[in-house]
Design a protein around this motif. Structure first.
Motif, PDB file in Angstrom:
ATOM      1  N   MET B   1      41.426  -6.732  34.803  1.00  0.00           N
ATOM      2  CA  MET B   1      41.746  -7.707  35.840  1.00  0.00           C
ATOM      3  C   MET B   1      40.737  -8.843  35.793  1.00  0.00           C
ATOM      4  O   MET B   1      39.530  -8.607  35.769  1.00  0.00           O
ATOM      5  N   GLU B   2      41.266 -10.068  35.758  1.00  0.00           N
ATOM      6  CA  GLU B   2      40.381 -11.229  35.711  1.00  0.00           C
ATOM      7  C   GLU B   2      40.006 -11.655  37.137  1.00  0.00           C
ATOM      8  O   GLU B   2      40.741 -11.341  38.090  1.00  0.00           O
ATOM      9  N   ASN B   3      38.873 -12.314  37.248  1.00  0.00           N
ATOM     10  CA  ASN B   3      38.479 -12.787  38.578  1.00  0.00           C
ATOM     11  C   ASN B   3      37.605 -14.025  38.464  1.00  0.00           C
ATOM     12  O   ASN B   3      37.000 -14.274  37.417  1.00  0.00           O
ATOM     13  N   ASP B   4      37.575 -14.785  39.532  1.00  0.00           N
ATOM     14  CA  ASP B   4      36.699 -15.956  39.534  1.00  0.00           C
ATOM     15  C   ASP B   4      35.589 -15.781  40.576  1.00  0.00           C
ATOM     16  O   ASP B   4      35.172 -16.732  41.231  1.00  0.00           O
ATOM     17  N   LEU B   5      35.161 -14.537  40.685  1.00  0.00           N
ATOM     18  CA  LEU B   5      34.090 -14.232  41.644  1.00  0.00           C
ATOM     19  C   LEU B   5      32.812 -15.018  41.361  1.00  0.00           C
ATOM     20  O   LEU B   5      32.183 -15.524  42.310  1.00  0.00           O
ATOM     21  N   PRO B   6      32.383 -15.139  40.081  1.00  0.00           N
ATOM     22  CA  PRO B   6      31.132 -15.898  39.847  1.00  0.00           C
ATOM     23  C   PRO B   6      31.216 -17.324  40.383  1.00  0.00           C
ATOM     24  O   PRO B   6      30.277 -17.810  41.008  1.00  0.00           O
ATOM     25  N   ARG B   7      32.367 -17.973  40.148  1.00  0.00           N
ATOM     26  CA  ARG B   7      32.501 -19.365  40.596  1.00  0.00           C
ATOM     27  C   ARG B   7      32.437 -19.450  42.121  1.00  0.00           C
ATOM     28  O   ARG B   7      31.719 -20.277  42.685  1.00  0.00           O
ATOM     29  N   ARG B   8      33.158 -18.558  42.786  1.00  0.00           N
ATOM     30  CA  ARG B   8      33.172 -18.584  44.250  1.00  0.00           C
ATOM     31  C   ARG B   8      31.790 -18.245  44.820  1.00  0.00           C
ATOM     32  O   ARG B   8      31.337 -18.817  45.801  1.00  0.00           O
ATOM     33  N   ARG B   9      31.139 -17.268  44.196  1.00  0.00           N
ATOM     34  CA  ARG B   9      29.813 -16.864  44.694  1.00  0.00           C
ATOM     35  C   ARG B   9      28.810 -18.007  44.537  1.00  0.00           C
ATOM     36  O   ARG B   9      28.046 -18.315  45.460  1.00  0.00           O
ATOM     37  N   GLU B  10      28.831 -18.641  43.352  1.00  0.00           N
ATOM     38  CA  GLU B  10      27.885 -19.736  43.114  1.00  0.00           C
ATOM     39  C   GLU B  10      28.202 -20.936  44.004  1.00  0.00           C
ATOM     40  O   GLU B  10      27.297 -21.623  44.479  1.00  0.00           O
ATOM     41  N   ALA B  11      29.500 -21.173  44.237  1.00  0.00           N
ATOM     42  CA  ALA B  11      29.876 -22.280  45.125  1.00  0.00           C
ATOM     43  C   ALA B  11      29.377 -22.039  46.547  1.00  0.00           C
ATOM     44  O   ALA B  11      29.062 -22.977  47.275  1.00  0.00           O
ATOM     45  N   ALA B  12      29.302 -20.750  46.913  1.00  0.00           N
ATOM     46  CA  ALA B  12      28.811 -20.409  48.255  1.00  0.00           C
ATOM     47  C   ALA B  12      27.288 -20.334  48.298  1.00  0.00           C
ATOM     48  O   ALA B  12      26.709 -20.081  49.366  1.00  0.00           O
ATOM     49  N   GLY B  13      26.661 -20.521  47.137  1.00  0.00           N
ATOM     50  CA  GLY B  13      25.199 -20.500  47.089  1.00  0.00           C
ATOM     51  C   GLY B  13      24.601 -19.126  47.292  1.00  0.00           C
ATOM     52  O   GLY B  13      23.488 -18.982  47.813  1.00  0.00           O
ATOM     53  N   LEU B  19      25.503 -11.300  47.965  1.00  0.00           N
ATOM     54  CA  LEU B  19      26.921 -10.971  48.118  1.00  0.00           C
ATOM     55  C   LEU B  19      27.109  -9.457  48.230  1.00  0.00           C
ATOM     56  O   LEU B  19      27.905  -8.978  49.053  1.00  0.00           O
ATOM     57  N   ALA B  20      26.347  -8.730  47.406  1.00  0.00           N
ATOM     58  CA  ALA B  20      26.447  -7.264  47.451  1.00  0.00           C
ATOM     59  C   ALA B  20      26.089  -6.742  48.839  1.00  0.00           C
ATOM     60  O   ALA B  20      26.783  -5.876  49.397  1.00  0.00           O
ATOM     61  N   GLU B  21      25.025  -7.296  49.403  1.00  0.00           N
ATOM     62  CA  GLU B  21      24.609  -6.856  50.738  1.00  0.00           C
ATOM     63  C   GLU B  21      25.664  -7.202  51.783  1.00  0.00           C
ATOM     64  O   GLU B  21      25.945  -6.419  52.690  1.00  0.00           O
ATOM     65  N   ALA B  22      26.296  -8.354  51.605  1.00  0.00           N
ATOM     66  CA  ALA B  22      27.287  -8.799  52.588  1.00  0.00           C
ATOM     67  C   ALA B  22      28.516  -7.893  52.614  1.00  0.00           C
ATOM     68  O   ALA B  22      29.137  -7.723  53.661  1.00  0.00           O
ATOM     69  N   VAL B  23      28.882  -7.341  51.448  1.00  0.00           N
ATOM     70  CA  VAL B  23      30.098  -6.519  51.395  1.00  0.00           C
ATOM     71  C   VAL B  23      29.777  -5.032  51.268  1.00  0.00           C
ATOM     72  O   VAL B  23      30.689  -4.219  51.097  1.00  0.00           O
ATOM     73  N   GLY B  24      28.487  -4.677  51.301  1.00  0.00           N
ATOM     74  CA  GLY B  24      28.106  -3.266  51.372  1.00  0.00           C
ATOM     75  C   GLY B  24      28.169  -2.496  50.076  1.00  0.00           C
ATOM     76  O   GLY B  24      28.488  -1.297  50.069  1.00  0.00           O
ATOM     77  N   VAL B  25      27.885  -3.170  48.959  1.00  0.00           N
ATOM     78  CA  VAL B  25      27.793  -2.451  47.685  1.00  0.00           C
ATOM     79  C   VAL B  25      26.485  -2.832  47.019  1.00  0.00           C
ATOM     80  O   VAL B  25      25.690  -3.599  47.574  1.00  0.00           O
ATOM     81  N   PHE B  46      39.462  -6.388  49.588  1.00  0.00           N
ATOM     82  CA  PHE B  46      39.728  -6.988  50.902  1.00  0.00           C
ATOM     83  C   PHE B  46      38.440  -7.552  51.512  1.00  0.00           C
ATOM     84  O   PHE B  46      38.442  -8.634  52.110  1.00  0.00           O
ATOM     85  N   LYS B  47      37.340  -6.817  51.367  1.00  0.00           N
ATOM     86  CA  LYS B  47      36.063  -7.296  51.917  1.00  0.00           C
ATOM     87  C   LYS B  47      35.638  -8.603  51.243  1.00  0.00           C
ATOM     88  O   LYS B  47      35.151  -9.529  51.905  1.00  0.00           O
ATOM     89  N   LEU B  48      35.805  -8.654  49.911  1.00  0.00           N
ATOM     90  CA  LEU B  48      35.429  -9.880  49.192  1.00  0.00           C
ATOM     91  C   LEU B  48      36.314 -11.050  49.618  1.00  0.00           C
ATOM     92  O   LEU B  48      35.826 -12.163  49.835  1.00  0.00           O
ATOM     93  N   ALA B  49      37.612 -10.780  49.738  1.00  0.00           N
ATOM     94  CA  ALA B  49      38.530 -11.844  50.167  1.00  0.00           C
ATOM     95  C   ALA B  49      38.182 -12.318  51.579  1.00  0.00           C
ATOM     96  O   ALA B  49      38.186 -13.521  51.854  1.00  0.00           O
ATOM     97  N   HIS B  55      42.762 -15.132  50.024  1.00  0.00           N
ATOM     98  CA  HIS B  55      43.554 -13.947  49.734  1.00  0.00           C
ATOM     99  C   HIS B  55      42.983 -13.227  48.503  1.00  0.00           C
ATOM    100  O   HIS B  55      42.315 -13.846  47.671  1.00  0.00           O
ATOM    101  N   ILE B  56      43.301 -11.944  48.406  1.00  0.00           N
ATOM    102  CA  ILE B  56      42.812 -11.168  47.259  1.00  0.00           C
ATOM    103  C   ILE B  56      43.250 -11.820  45.950  1.00  0.00           C
ATOM    104  O   ILE B  56      42.468 -11.941  45.004  1.00  0.00           O
ATOM    105  N   GLU B  57      44.526 -12.274  45.909  1.00  0.00           N
ATOM    106  CA  GLU B  57      45.039 -12.823  44.655  1.00  0.00           C
ATOM    107  C   GLU B  57      44.423 -14.180  44.316  1.00  0.00           C
ATOM    108  O   GLU B  57      44.605 -14.683  43.208  1.00  0.00           O
ATOM    109  N   ASP B  58      43.706 -14.767  45.283  1.00  0.00           N
ATOM    110  CA  ASP B  58      42.980 -15.996  44.963  1.00  0.00           C
ATOM    111  C   ASP B  58      41.725 -15.681  44.130  1.00  0.00           C
ATOM    112  O   ASP B  58      41.232 -16.547  43.398  1.00  0.00           O
ATOM    113  N   ILE B  59      41.222 -14.474  44.290  1.00  0.00           N
ATOM    114  CA  ILE B  59      40.017 -14.077  43.548  1.00  0.00           C
ATOM    115  C   ILE B  59      40.390 -13.299  42.287  1.00  0.00           C
ATOM    116  O   ILE B  59      39.841 -13.525  41.217  1.00  0.00           O
ATOM    117  N   PHE B  60      41.318 -12.355  42.447  1.00  0.00           N
ATOM    118  CA  PHE B  60      41.645 -11.459  41.333  1.00  0.00           C
ATOM    119  C   PHE B  60      43.038 -11.767  40.799  1.00  0.00           C
ATOM    120  O   PHE B  60      43.986 -11.920  41.575  1.00  0.00           O
TER     121      PHE B  60
END
Lengths: 142, 68
Positions: B1-13, B19-25, B46-49, B55-60
């Motif tokens: 499964m592809e994702n654009d988590l790095p881009r979203r995370r970096e955009a959020a600074g 991020l791990a602490e925020a979503v509990g992993v 769901f937590k990441l979204a 939406h989940i499908e926006d990330i994954f």
């Protein structure tokens, strides 16, 4: 427990590192204690150290995640453990299925006489598979 | 499964640890997701979204060979 071991300013990763270091250190002390007991002829003392370490290490592994909000283990850890356990059981199952029936047949036919170590290993493997079956049944129904 | 988590995370600074602490992993789990070495559970997705308010499908997105 690990909240108090870790300064508040540290990242959760620090608490996780402390957790793993404590558990591995206890298990290492237990194993070294057992081996030292064997070498020095103090087998009972070595066994006590080993059992104590194993119980304390297992207790921390069981209790620590319940006593802190820091994610010491998460879903990926669980999946890795499950995959490793599945792989181990798969290897044991293939080896056991290919060897154990043949040993039973050859022993019954009087062609071989397995040493006690082999009989013990077969019993151990059989017990492991039986335990796995029981655990699978329990997990499936929960 | 592809994702654009790095881009979203970096955009959020955010760092991986934040991020791990925020979503509990753990940070390692976020790192594994970003490197396509681990597919998160539905709960974590769901937590990441929710964290990125999308939406989940926006990330994954499923891999091309998984879409059939």
């Amino acid at each position: 427990m690990f909240d108090t071991l870790t300064p508040k300013t540290d990242e959760p990763g620090q608490a996780r590192r402390v957790y793993y270091r404590v558990v591995y250190a206890i298990l290492a002390i237990a194993i070294v204690g057992l081996l030292a007991g064997l070498v020095t002829g103090r087998e009972v003392l070595g066994t006590i150290i080993y059992c104590g370490g194993a119980w304390i290490g297992s207790g921390i592994t069981f209790l620590a995640p319940k006593l802190t909000d820091v994610p010491l283990q998460d879903e990926r850890d669980t999946e890795l453990y499950n995959r490793a356990s599945g792989l181990t059981l798969g290897v044991l199952f293939v080896l056991g299925l290919s060897v154990i029936p043949a040993i039973y047949v050859l022993e019954a036919a009087g062609r071989i006489e397995p040493p006690p170590e082999v009989t013990g290993a077969i019993l151990l493997a059989s017990g492991l598979f039986l335990l796995w079956g029981v655990a699978y049944g329990i997990v499936k129904r929960r | 499964m592809e994702n654009d988590l790095p881009r979203r995370r970096e955009a959020a600074g955010l760092s991986q640890g934040e991020l791990a602490e925020a979503v509990g992993v753990t940070r390692q789990t976020i790192n594994a997701i970003e490197r396509d070495r681990y597919d998160p559970s539905l709960d974590l997705a769901f937590k990441l979204a929710a964290h990125f308010e999308c939406h989940i499908e926006d990330i994954f997105q499923p891999d091309d060979d998984e879409e059939t």
